[in-house]
Design a protein around this motif. Sequence first.
Motif, short mmCIF file in Angstrom:
data_model
loop_
_atom_site.label_atom_id
_atom_site.label_comp_id
_atom_site.label_asym_id
_atom_site.label_seq_id
_atom_site.Cartn_x
_atom_site.Cartn_y
_atom_site.Cartn_z
N GLY A 286 51.59 -9.88 -37.15
CA GLY A 286 51.24 -9.32 -38.44
C GLY A 286 50.54 -7.99 -38.31
N ARG A 287 49.59 -7.89 -37.40
CA ARG A 287 48.87 -6.63 -37.19
C ARG A 287 49.80 -5.54 -36.65
NH1 ARG A 287 43.57 -6.30 -37.63
NH2 ARG A 287 42.37 -8.19 -38.00
N ALA B 222 54.18 -20.46 -50.02
CA ALA B 222 52.93 -19.99 -49.43
C ALA B 222 53.04 -18.51 -49.04
CB ALA B 222 52.58 -20.82 -48.20
N SER B 223 54.19 -18.09 -48.53
CA SER B 223 54.37 -16.70 -48.10
C SER B 223 54.31 -15.74 -49.29
CB SER B 223 55.71 -16.54 -47.37
OG SER B 223 55.73 -17.30 -46.19
N VAL B 224 54.97 -16.09 -50.37
CA VAL B 224 54.97 -15.22 -51.55
C VAL B 224 53.56 -15.15 -52.15
CG1 VAL B 224 55.83 -14.96 -53.90
CG2 VAL B 224 57.40 -15.54 -52.05
N LEU B 225 52.86 -16.27 -52.21
CA LEU B 225 51.49 -16.27 -52.72
C LEU B 225 50.58 -15.39 -51.86
CD1 LEU B 225 50.97 -20.03 -53.69
CD2 LEU B 225 50.98 -18.08 -55.25
N ALA B 226 50.73 -15.50 -50.54
CA ALA B 226 49.89 -14.72 -49.63
C ALA B 226 50.20 -13.23 -49.75
CB ALA B 226 50.11 -15.19 -48.19
N ALA B 227 51.49 -12.87 -49.76
CA ALA B 227 51.87 -11.46 -49.83
C ALA B 227 51.43 -10.82 -51.15
CB ALA B 227 53.38 -11.32 -49.67
N GLY B 228 51.44 -11.61 -52.20
CA GLY B 228 51.05 -11.07 -53.50
C GLY B 228 49.56 -10.97 -53.72
N SER B 229 48.77 -11.52 -52.82
CA SER B 229 47.32 -11.53 -53.01
C SER B 229 46.60 -10.41 -52.27
CB SER B 229 46.76 -12.88 -52.54
OG SER B 229 46.94 -13.05 -51.15
N VAL B 230 47.36 -9.57 -51.53
CA VAL B 230 46.74 -8.48 -50.75
C VAL B 230 47.46 -7.17 -51.03
CG1 VAL B 230 46.01 -10.05 -48.91
CG2 VAL B 230 48.24 -8.92 -48.76
N HIS C 254 48.44 -4.55 -46.07
CA HIS C 254 48.03 -5.74 -45.33
C HIS C 254 49.00 -6.90 -45.53
CE1 HIS C 254 44.33 -3.41 -45.29
NE2 HIS C 254 43.85 -4.21 -44.36
N ARG C 255 50.17 -6.60 -46.06
CA ARG C 255 51.11 -7.66 -46.40
C ARG C 255 51.55 -8.45 -45.16
NH1 ARG C 255 56.07 -5.53 -49.59
NH2 ARG C 255 54.59 -5.62 -51.32
N ALA C 256 51.87 -7.75 -44.08
CA ALA C 256 52.36 -8.44 -42.88
C ALA C 256 51.28 -9.35 -42.31
CB ALA C 256 52.82 -7.43 -41.83
N ARG C 257 50.03 -8.92 -42.35
CA ARG C 257 48.94 -9.75 -41.84
C ARG C 257 48.77 -11.01 -42.68
NH1 ARG C 257 44.70 -4.96 -40.28
NH2 ARG C 257 46.34 -3.68 -41.17
N ALA C 258 48.92 -10.87 -44.00
CA ALA C 258 48.83 -12.05 -44.87
C ALA C 258 49.97 -13.03 -44.57
CB ALA C 258 48.87 -11.63 -46.33
N LEU C 259 51.16 -12.49 -44.38
CA LEU C 259 52.30 -13.35 -44.01
C LEU C 259 52.07 -14.01 -42.66
CD1 LEU C 259 55.19 -10.94 -45.08
CD2 LEU C 259 54.59 -13.11 -46.19
N ALA C 260 51.46 -13.26 -41.74
CA ALA C 260 51.21 -13.80 -40.40
C ALA C 260 50.23 -14.96 -40.44
CB ALA C 260 50.68 -12.70 -39.49
N ILE C 261 49.26 -14.92 -41.36
CA ILE C 261 48.30 -16.02 -41.47
C ILE C 261 49.00 -17.30 -41.89
CG2 ILE C 261 46.33 -16.87 -42.80
CD1 ILE C 261 45.27 -13.99 -42.80
N VAL C 262 49.96 -17.17 -42.81
CA VAL C 262 50.74 -18.34 -43.23
C VAL C 262 51.52 -18.90 -42.04
CG1 VAL C 262 52.61 -19.16 -44.71
CG2 VAL C 262 50.90 -17.57 -45.62
#
Length: 250
Positions: free
Chosen positions: A174-175, A34-42, A46-54
Amino acid sequence: MLANVATAWASDLGVLLATRAAAGAAASVVTPTASVLAAGSVPASHRARALAIVIAGLTLATAVGVPSASLLSNLVSWRGSLVGVAVLCAMCAGGVLLLVRSSPAAKTPRLRERFVPLADPYIRRVLLITVTGMAAAYCPYTFFGQSTGTAGNELTTALTAYGVGAVVGSLASGRFTDSWGPDRTLTVAYTSLALAIAVIATHGPFVVILSASAVWGAASWAQTPPQQHRLLTHDSAHATMVIGMNASAL
């Protein structure tokens, strides 16, 4: 799902431990994927925020799941609560099949290649920090009632405060990581964690324990997004493997 059903029907301690190990092995795949998918989609900014959502999803599960499972165990039994977990797993599997877009298939690395990132001293240091930081957060959490001096309704309330703090902390982390950088974010998180546990150790008034529990949860779960960000930024070529290693360290 199957491991939780098997645990619910465990006839002795040996079977129970084996089925919990199987459940842990299955769950270990979720966070890195899930983390790799999230980080790769932004974008990278904004990578840290995407990781934080996971991570916030994991913390929300803790915030809701622990008190809910405790309540369900009291109403039915611990076996019934595990059946409930299995039902949720089935629902999640269906949701993934319906809603998550497939990513392009990557070449499967050989077993030897999976350990290549560990040759990097920086990655080893980051993983050691993850192990140490999470141990600091979770050794006292294992004995939450004794650590906070609470029981019954007070314990449930303190656990809920911890969970709410965990969700807020992971999202804020994340922010802050995107704005301040991972080093400064981690410094604030570890300092807050140390202070919160020191306050809890005093077993003071309940309102103080409640507030400290919330800070404890926030600081504990604020660790992961900046750590993952560090690893992905340093070695994006082995993104899945380094995030998987961090999940193992967790």
